[in-house]
Design a protein around this motif. Sequence first.
Motif, mmCIF file in Angstrom:
data_model
loop_
_atom_site.group_PDB
_atom_site.id
_atom_site.type_symbol
_atom_site.label_atom_id
_atom_site.label_comp_id
_atom_site.label_asym_id
_atom_site.label_seq_id
_atom_site.Cartn_x
_atom_site.Cartn_y
_atom_site.Cartn_z
ATOM 1 N N THR A 1 0.909 -1.316 0.007
ATOM 2 C CA THR A 1 -0.028 -0.228 0.010
ATOM 3 C C THR A 1 0.925 1.247 0.086
ATOM 4 N N ASP A 2 1.955 1.325 0.827
ATOM 5 C CA ASP A 2 2.660 2.407 0.900
ATOM 6 C C ASP A 2 3.675 2.688 -0.413
ATOM 7 N N LEU A 3 4.119 1.406 -0.852
ATOM 8 C CA LEU A 3 4.716 1.620 -2.063
ATOM 9 C C LEU A 3 3.848 2.343 -3.128
ATOM 10 N N LYS A 4 2.732 1.946 -3.436
ATOM 11 C CA LYS A 4 1.909 2.166 -4.543
ATOM 12 C C LYS A 4 1.224 3.710 -4.179
ATOM 13 N N LYS A 5 1.424 4.261 -2.905
ATOM 14 C CA LYS A 5 1.103 5.340 -2.690
ATOM 15 C C LYS A 5 2.194 6.370 -2.867
ATOM 16 N N ALA B 1 2.340 6.608 -6.755
ATOM 17 C CA ALA B 1 1.200 7.513 -7.042
ATOM 18 C C ALA B 1 1.783 8.919 -6.979
ATOM 19 N N GLU B 2 2.420 9.348 -5.980
ATOM 20 C CA GLU B 2 2.672 10.991 -5.706
ATOM 21 C C GLU B 2 3.755 11.323 -6.932
ATOM 22 N N ILE B 3 4.752 10.328 -7.300
ATOM 23 C CA ILE B 3 5.865 10.536 -8.566
ATOM 24 C C ILE B 3 4.833 10.705 -9.512
ATOM 25 N N VAL C 1 -1.165 -0.136 -9.413
ATOM 26 C CA VAL C 1 -1.350 1.201 -9.133
ATOM 27 C C VAL C 1 -2.313 1.508 -7.905
ATOM 28 N N SER C 2 -2.104 2.810 -7.252
ATOM 29 C CA SER C 2 -3.105 2.975 -6.424
ATOM 30 C C SER C 2 -4.444 3.150 -6.782
ATOM 31 N N LYS C 3 -5.349 3.567 -5.992
ATOM 32 C CA LYS C 3 -6.860 4.126 -6.391
ATOM 33 C C LYS C 3 -6.807 5.244 -6.979
ATOM 34 N N GLU C 4 -5.756 6.201 -6.547
ATOM 35 C CA GLU C 4 -5.757 7.824 -7.073
ATOM 36 C C GLU C 4 -5.286 7.797 -8.726
#
Length: 157
Positions: free
Chosen positions: A50-54, A57-59, A110-113
Motif C-alpha cells: 500500500t505504501d509503495l503504491k502511494k 502515485a505521488e511521483i 497502481v493506487s486508487k488515485e
Amino acid sequence: MKIELWTIGKMHDFYVKEGIDLFTKRITGYYPAEWKIIAPPKNAGTLSETDLKKKEAEIILSALKKEDYLVLLDERGKQLSSEELATFIQTRGNESVRTIVFLIGGAFGVSKEIAGRANYTWSLSRLVFPHQLVRLLLSEQIYRACSILRNEKYHHS
C-alpha cells in the motif's frame, strides 16, 4: 499529438531494449514519442504494498499534466484489437489531445488515485507479463496501430 510511454522500474533490460528502441523510433515517424522510466521510490523494498503504491502515485501525479490523457495498462482493463487501438489513437488526435501517456504501473499495480485519474484503462491481455516484456509489446502495438492508420503493410506483412 505526442505519445509518452511511462513505466516504473529500472531501465530497459538488454533482451528487450533493441526492440523497444526500434518500435519507439518507428512511432516517431507518426507522432513524437518517448519513454519515461520512473525510478522506484527510495527504500521501495522496505515499504508495504500500500505504501509503495502511494509513493509511486505521488511521483506519477506530480509528473502528469492536467491536460495529459492517461491510459493505464492493467489486466482488468478493456481489451482492444489492433484496429480498435488505431481508432482509439486517432480519436484522441481528433479530440486535440496534446499528449497521451501510456502508463505501466509498478510490480503491485497502481493506487486508487492513479486508477481514478486514468482516462482509460487498457488490458493487453488477461495474462500477466513481465514488465520488461510489456514495454516491448506496448511499443510494438502502438507502432502497429500507427501503421494501420496509414494503411501500411506492416499489419499484414
